[in-house]
Motif scaffolding. Structure first.
Motif, PDB file in Angstrom:
ATOM      1  N   ALA A  10       0.817  -1.203   0.000  1.00 49.33           N
ATOM      2  CA  ALA A  10       0.000   0.000   0.000  1.00 49.33           C
ATOM      3  C   ALA A  10       0.852   1.255   0.000  1.00 49.33           C
ATOM      4  O   ALA A  10       1.917   1.298   0.605  1.00 49.33           O
ATOM      5  CB  ALA A  10      -0.921   0.003   1.215  1.00 49.33           C
ATOM      6  N   ALA A  11       0.319   2.271  -0.684  1.00 51.36           N
ATOM      7  CA  ALA A  11       0.953   3.591  -0.692  1.00 51.36           C
ATOM      8  C   ALA A  11       0.270   4.457   0.358  1.00 51.36           C
ATOM      9  O   ALA A  11      -0.802   4.119   0.866  1.00 51.36           O
ATOM     10  CB  ALA A  11       0.817   4.223  -2.075  1.00 51.36           C
ATOM     11  N   ASN A  12       0.884   5.573   0.661  1.00 50.49           N
ATOM     12  CA  ASN A  12       0.349   6.498   1.651  1.00 50.49           C
ATOM     13  C   ASN A  12      -0.719   7.377   0.979  1.00 50.49           C
ATOM     14  O   ASN A  12      -0.535   8.579   0.798  1.00 50.49           O
ATOM     15  CB  ASN A  12       1.477   7.343   2.241  1.00 50.49           C
ATOM     16  N   THR A  13      -1.819   6.741   0.578  1.00 43.97           N
ATOM     17  CA  THR A  13      -2.943   7.416  -0.068  1.00 43.97           C
ATOM     18  C   THR A  13      -4.228   6.910   0.578  1.00 43.97           C
ATOM     19  O   THR A  13      -4.225   5.914   1.303  1.00 43.97           O
ATOM     20  CB  THR A  13      -3.004   7.109  -1.576  1.00 43.97           C
ATOM     21  N   MET A  14      -5.336   7.576   0.280  1.00 40.91           N
ATOM     22  CA  MET A  14      -6.624   7.119   0.819  1.00 40.91           C
ATOM     23  C   MET A  14      -6.928   5.684   0.386  1.00 40.91           C
ATOM     24  O   MET A  14      -7.415   4.882   1.173  1.00 40.91           O
ATOM     25  CB  MET A  14      -7.763   8.047   0.382  1.00 40.91           C
ATOM     26  N   ASN A  15      -6.659   5.351  -0.871  1.00 38.50           N
ATOM     27  CA  ASN A  15      -6.916   3.988  -1.333  1.00 38.50           C
ATOM     28  C   ASN A  15      -5.992   2.980  -0.669  1.00 38.50           C
ATOM     29  O   ASN A  15      -6.332   1.801  -0.565  1.00 38.50           O
ATOM     30  CB  ASN A  15      -6.796   3.900  -2.846  1.00 38.50           C
ATOM     31  N   GLY A  16      -4.840   3.405  -0.219  1.00 45.62           N
ATOM     32  CA  GLY A  16      -3.948   2.523   0.517  1.00 45.62           C
ATOM     33  C   GLY A  16      -4.362   2.368   1.970  1.00 45.62           C
ATOM     34  O   GLY A  16      -4.132   1.336   2.586  1.00 45.62           O
ATOM     35  N   TRP A  17      -4.987   3.403   2.524  1.00 46.58           N
ATOM     36  CA  TRP A  17      -5.415   3.365   3.928  1.00 46.58           C
ATOM     37  C   TRP A  17      -6.663   2.522   4.137  1.00 46.58           C
ATOM     38  O   TRP A  17      -6.825   1.906   5.188  1.00 46.58           O
ATOM     39  CB  TRP A  17      -5.710   4.765   4.447  1.00 46.58           C
ATOM     40  N   LYS A  18      -7.564   2.483   3.162  1.00 47.92           N
ATOM     41  CA  LYS A  18      -8.856   1.801   3.330  1.00 47.92           C
ATOM     42  C   LYS A  18      -8.697   0.317   3.707  1.00 47.92           C
ATOM     43  O   LYS A  18      -9.289  -0.129   4.681  1.00 47.92           O
ATOM     44  CB  LYS A  18      -9.713   1.968   2.090  1.00 47.92           C
ATOM     45  N   PRO A  19      -7.922  -0.463   2.958  1.00 46.85           N
ATOM     46  CA  PRO A  19      -7.769  -1.877   3.369  1.00 46.85           C
ATOM     47  C   PRO A  19      -7.014  -2.015   4.689  1.00 46.85           C
ATOM     48  O   PRO A  19      -7.279  -2.923   5.462  1.00 46.85           O
ATOM     49  CB  PRO A  19      -7.019  -2.526   2.218  1.00 46.85           C
ATOM     50  N   LEU A  20      -6.097  -1.103   4.948  1.00 48.06           N
ATOM     51  CA  LEU A  20      -5.340  -1.124   6.204  1.00 48.06           C
ATOM     52  C   LEU A  20      -6.271  -0.920   7.397  1.00 48.06           C
ATOM     53  O   LEU A  20      -6.194  -1.647   8.390  1.00 48.06           O
ATOM     54  CB  LEU A  20      -4.260  -0.046   6.174  1.00 48.06           C
ATOM     55  N   ILE A  28      -7.490  -8.762  11.766  1.00 55.04           N
ATOM     56  CA  ILE A  28      -6.920  -9.776  10.888  1.00 55.04           C
ATOM     57  C   ILE A  28      -5.413  -9.526  10.813  1.00 55.04           C
ATOM     58  O   ILE A  28      -4.977  -8.393  10.618  1.00 55.04           O
ATOM     59  CB  ILE A  28      -7.543  -9.696   9.481  1.00 55.04           C
ATOM     60  N   ASP A  29      -4.631 -10.576  10.971  1.00 55.73           N
ATOM     61  CA  ASP A  29      -3.181 -10.440  10.883  1.00 55.73           C
ATOM     62  C   ASP A  29      -2.772 -10.157   9.440  1.00 55.73           C
ATOM     63  O   ASP A  29      -3.285 -10.781   8.504  1.00 55.73           O
ATOM     64  CB  ASP A  29      -2.483 -11.709  11.356  1.00 55.73           C
ATOM     65  N   TYR A  30      -1.855  -9.221   9.272  1.00 54.07           N
ATOM     66  CA  TYR A  30      -1.378  -8.851   7.946  1.00 54.07           C
ATOM     67  C   TYR A  30       0.045  -8.336   8.059  1.00 54.07           C
ATOM     68  O   TYR A  30       0.517  -7.985   9.133  1.00 54.07           O
ATOM     69  CB  TYR A  30      -2.276  -7.776   7.315  1.00 54.07           C
ATOM     70  N   GLU A  31       0.711  -8.317   6.925  1.00 50.86           N
ATOM     71  CA  GLU A  31       2.042  -7.721   6.837  1.00 50.86           C
ATOM     72  C   GLU A  31       1.921  -6.531   5.896  1.00 50.86           C
ATOM     73  O   GLU A  31       1.416  -6.662   4.780  1.00 50.86           O
ATOM     74  CB  GLU A  31       3.042  -8.728   6.276  1.00 50.86           C
ATOM     75  N   LEU A  32       2.374  -5.368   6.322  1.00 53.30           N
ATOM     76  CA  LEU A  32       2.297  -4.158   5.510  1.00 53.30           C
ATOM     77  C   LEU A  32       3.632  -3.922   4.825  1.00 53.30           C
ATOM     78  O   LEU A  32       4.679  -3.893   5.466  1.00 53.30           O
ATOM     79  CB  LEU A  32       1.937  -2.950   6.377  1.00 53.30           C
ATOM     80  N   VAL A  33       3.565  -3.759   3.493  1.00 50.15           N
ATOM     81  CA  VAL A  33       4.740  -3.406   2.708  1.00 50.15           C
ATOM     82  C   VAL A  33       4.451  -2.046   2.083  1.00 50.15           C
ATOM     83  O   VAL A  33       3.635  -1.947   1.167  1.00 50.15           O
ATOM     84  CB  VAL A  33       5.022  -4.456   1.616  1.00 50.15           C
ATOM     85  N   PRO A  34       5.078  -0.983   2.596  1.00 54.66           N
ATOM     86  CA  PRO A  34       4.803   0.348   2.057  1.00 54.66           C
ATOM     87  C   PRO A  34       5.388   0.522   0.656  1.00 54.66           C
ATOM     88  O   PRO A  34       6.472   0.016   0.356  1.00 54.66           O
ATOM     89  CB  PRO A  34       5.463   1.302   3.048  1.00 54.66           C
TER      90      PRO A  34
END
Length: 46
Positions: A10-20, A28-34
């Motif tokens: 995900a990027a630092n944008t609204m569309n990147g924040w929504k799933p986060l 839910i466990d997840y790994e974030l790759v910026p």
């Protein structure tokens, strides 16, 4: 430590924040790759 089933690129944008936000609220466990659009990281083979 086991790796989570979801890897979120995900990027630092609204569309990147929504799933986060969803994954966090749903606990839910997840790994974030910026991703940095300025350096065109979205164009790499990964």
């Amino acid at each position: 430590m086991t790796r989570p089933d979801i890897v979120l690129y995900a990027a630092n944008t609204m569309n990147g924040w929504k799933p986060l936000i969803f994954l966090h609220k749903a606990q839910i466990d997840y790994e974030l790759v910026p991703i940095n659009f300025g350096e065109k990281e979205q164009k790499t083979p990964d």
